[in-house]
Design an enzyme around this catalytic site. Structure first.
Site, PDB file in Angstrom:
ATOM      1  CG  ASP A 289      -1.919   1.405   1.217  1.00 51.81           C
ATOM      2  OD1 ASP A 289      -2.600   1.143   0.358  1.00 51.81           O
ATOM      3  OD2 ASP A 289      -1.687   2.073   2.067  1.00 51.81           O
ATOM      4  CD  GLU A 331      -2.207   2.529  -3.445  1.00 50.02           C
ATOM      5  OE1 GLU A 331      -3.067   3.470  -3.665  1.00 50.02           O
ATOM      6  OE2 GLU A 331      -1.586   2.061  -2.290  1.00 50.02           O
TER       7      GLU A 331
HETATM    8  C1  GLC Z   1      -3.965   3.493  -0.609  1.00 52.09           C
HETATM    9  C2  GLC Z   1      -5.682   2.662  -0.571  1.00 52.09           C
HETATM   10  C3  GLC Z   1      -6.162   4.056  -0.266  1.00 52.09           C
HETATM   11  C4  GLC Z   1      -5.666   4.543   1.786  1.00 52.09           C
HETATM   12  C5  GLC Z   1      -4.039   5.258   1.791  1.00 52.09           C
HETATM   13  C6  GLC Z   1      -3.621   5.133   2.231  1.00 52.09           C
HETATM   14  O1  GLC Z   1      -3.986   4.417  -1.831  1.00 52.09           O
HETATM   15  O2  GLC Z   1      -5.224   2.562  -1.566  1.00 52.09           O
HETATM   16  O3  GLC Z   1      -7.843   3.357   0.499  1.00 52.09           O
HETATM   17  O4  GLC Z   1      -6.378   5.765   1.682  1.00 52.09           O
HETATM   18  O5  GLC Z   1      -3.377   4.215   0.469  1.00 52.09           O
HETATM   19  O6  GLC Z   1      -3.313   4.469   3.081  1.00 52.09           O
END
Ligand code: GLC
Length: 669
Positions: A289, A331
């Site tokens: 993430d 991500e």
């Molecule tokens: C990522 C997640 C998102 C979240 C962010 C902080 O981008 O997809 O939903 O707010 O991380 O953890």
């Protein structure tokens, strides 16, 4: 010349080897040999990856001790999986792979938690799912917690969902059904309530050094000059004053999400241990993430810094030694030239994440559906650098997050458009403000300074289905009824076309829960007080199981068509070797900008995806297909229906409203 009778690498310091042998003592000989061989294979990657730290070799030895402990504890069943995966390293790249992402509590019926997820495996199997991403389910702080992205304990499950034992059980059940479990590894930050942050707040210097803390505004102010804001509306700025800390702590996201100081080797060791722990629960894919933000550097946006890739390489090496079936998914919602680094470019080629979100493809699909024009998408997607053949894109139409209009100014200029204008158009189009738009998205985080307006909303609501169904309900005469019925058909066709592009690109296409039955925006999202300022909850509805049942029972209803359409795409896809992720997708400019064309040149044969992004019929001339040099219309079938493609009198290929066609040589399938 090394010792050919020993699995251990000669570069491994003797004392480290002794400690590892001690940690593995008592394990069967073949297990000890395997571990040694893996260390030999990955030691150079590990040490190289740890280069940002002062003493990489010592640190690597320390991390290997953790790996040995985790390896020792790993269940036999998971060791077997490790062996199996090492014989089929492309398991996640195969065309039969389809993904699904959901919040466990919003997917499982009632309040059945993780056990309830297992009860619904049949639904996933019908969609061809082989990968299930369950949104954050580890213990979080109390609400608000950013949908679970504020982890308070990496080693326990949210009590309302179950226990770690339930998680292991679920992973085992899924594995038995051929479904790999994916969980988030929130590694950029922890909750203010995580024990590390609690200790830091209590004055523990060791843990204070896990975070970026500044005594006054001097450094934060300087950093802010180049830092963007992720949540300008509800969490402006990147630093939060904390009385107990007596300082400003770095908080890229919400004020209760404290960024970890990855420059501290102790943080690396802690997170490496979390990776190993999750792998031992049976998790097969970790979603890294917000990975772009890990490394901070003054004078930059503190995203995509080279150290991020080094540290990922090191984390991966640790995982490959103790739990090699684990893969990483980045991500990183960043531009094309940056995102490819997460799959490994240059010295990191094939050594970092195995999967990465194809955010640009998602944005371009919505852009084409709004503009009815494929030129920008063809240009922008066509200039993506190649990625390692051992990796895969994760393609999607919607996810739990908002859509940011990642349209590059240079790409826009190349097709005679203005970047800012097109981004504004897309925001206005999808929030329904643009003349003639039937989309029902919501504006998320309007940034007054940059003009940026991101969009929330489900795929069905963005595609105009809600608007069309309401018009159908309100129709008072036959003309009104016919118009509204057409609008419903068009909206359904837009959803299926979007998914056909996503399934036809190559890589893992992931369905966002609810999309399979065209769920509309949850109109009650703001009634949950802790969600009230975050309209991303509009597109995170509970899966409506009655709707799923109705869709199955009434296959010609709008929801029935979407569900059977997605199941069909998965079945067709699984039979097409052309869609293996090791081969890249090449967008090609069709003579008619209303058609988006994607060529995939696989050694077994070529596939040409043609997508009519407009509500009018379109044609693709026979000569153009021939000149691509790979296929001839006379020898092709449309894999989506098994028949030769429809042709006009002059031999052109005919595409009806929003029709997708997957052309392949008849003799190849
Ligand atoms: C990522 C997640 C998102 C979240 C962010 C902080 O981008 O997809 O939903 O707010 O991380 O953890």
């Amino acid at each position: 010349m090394g010792d050919v009778t020993s699995p251990w690498p000669t570069a491994l310091p003797q004392d480290v080897r002794a400690r590892l042998e001690e940690a593995l003592a008592g394990l069967p000989a073949h297990r000890r040999t395997t571990f040694g061989l893996r260390v030999a294979r990955w030691w150079p990657d590990l040490v190289d990856g740890l280069a940002p730290y002062p003493d990489p070799t010592t640190l690597a030895g320390h991390v290997l001790e953790k790996a040995a402990a985790a390896y020792r504890e790993r269940e036999d069943e998971l060791h077997l999986l490790d062996e199996r995966r090492s014989l089929e390293p492309d398991w996640f790249q195969r065309p039969g792979m389809v993904g699904y992402a959901a919040y466990a509590d919003r997917f499982a019926p009632g309040a059945s938690g993780l056990a309830g997820v297992a009860q619904r495996v049949g639904h996933l199997k019908d969609l061809g799912v082989g990968y299930l991403h369950l949104m954050p389910l580890l213990a979080t702080r109390e609400a608000p917690n950013d949908g679970g992205y504020a982890v308070a304990d990496y080693r326990s499950v949210r009590p309302d969902l179950g226990t770690m034992e339930d998680l292991r059980e679920l992973a085992r059940t899924l594995r038995g059904e051929g479904i790999s479990l994916c969980l988030d590894l929130v590694l950029n930050h922890v909750a203010r309530e995580h024990p590390w942050a609690v200790a830091a707040r209590a004055g523990d210097e060791h843990y204070r050094a896990y975070f970026h803390v500044f005594p006054d505004r001097t450094v934060p102010d300087e950093l802010e000059r180049t830092l963007p804001e992720v949540f300008p509306a509800f969490a402006p700025g990147n630093f939060t004053w904390d009385d107990e800390l007596g300082g400003w702590v770095w908080t890229t996201f919400n004020d209760y999400q404290w960024d970890l100081a990855w420059s501290n080797p102790d943080v690396f060791c802690e997170l490496a241990d979390v990776v190993l722990h999750l792998a031992n629960q049976g998790v097969e894919i970790l979603r890294l993430d917000a990975i772009a933000f890990l490394w901070k550097r003054m004078g930059t946006a503190c995203q995509n810094e080279p150290e991020v890739h080094q540290l990922t390489q090191a984390l991966r090496a640790v995982a490959k030694i103790a739990a090699p079936s684990l893969i990483f998914k980045a991500e990183a919602i960043v531009g094309p030239n940056d995102v490819v680094h997460y799959l490994g470019q240059g010295q990191h080629h094939g050594k970092v994440s195995d999967l990465a979100y194809h955010n640009s493809l998602m944005v371009q699909v919505w852009s084409m559906l709004a503009s009815r024009d494929s030129r920008l998408a063809t240009h922008a997607l066509g200039r993506f650098p190649a990625v390692p053949a051992s990796t895969s894109w994760l393609t999607y139409l919607r996810c739990h997050d908002d859509i940011g209009w990642a349209i590059d100014d240079d790409d826009a200029r190349a097709v005679m458009a203005q970047g800012w204008q097109h981004r504004l158009f897309l925001s206005e189009f999808y929030s329904g403000q643009f003349e003639g738009s039937t989309a029902e998205g919501l504006v998320f985080q309007h940034n007054q300074a940059t003009g940026d307006m991101r969009i929330s909303g489900t795929a069905a609501s963005l595609a105009g289905l809600g608007h069309a169904l309401a018009a159908l309900d309100a129709a008072v005469d036959i003309d009104g009824f016919e118009d509204a019925s057409h609008a419903v058909d068009d909206a359904v066709a837009r959803i299926l076309l979007g998914y056909a592009i996503v399934y036809g690109w190559g890589g893992i296409p992931v369905i966002w829960s609810g999309d399979e039955v065209a769920q509309l925006n949850d109109t009650s999202w703001a009634l949950t007080p802790e969600h009230a300022d975050d309209n991303r909850w509009a597109h995170r509805p509970r899966l409506d199981w009655d709707r799923v049942r109705d869709a199955v029972e009434q296959p010609s209803s709008p929801t029935g068509r979407v569900l059977s359409g997605l199941r069909h795409l998965a079945r067709v896809r699984a039979r097409l070797p052309h869609l293996h992720a090791s081969v890249s997708a090449e967008p090609v400019a069709a003579p008619d900008p209303g058609v988006f064309a994607v060529l995939r040149r696989h050694p077994v044969g070529t596939m040409l995806g043609l997508y009519n992004v407009t509500e009018q019929a379109r044609q693709v001339p026979e000569w153009w297909v021939r000149e691509l040099g790979q296929l001839s219309l006379n020898e092709c079938v449309d894999a989506l229906n098994g028949y030769p493609p429809n042709r006009t009198a002059d031999g052109s290929l005919y595409l009806s409203t929003y029709q997708p066609v997957w052309l392949v040589k008849a003799s190849d399938v």
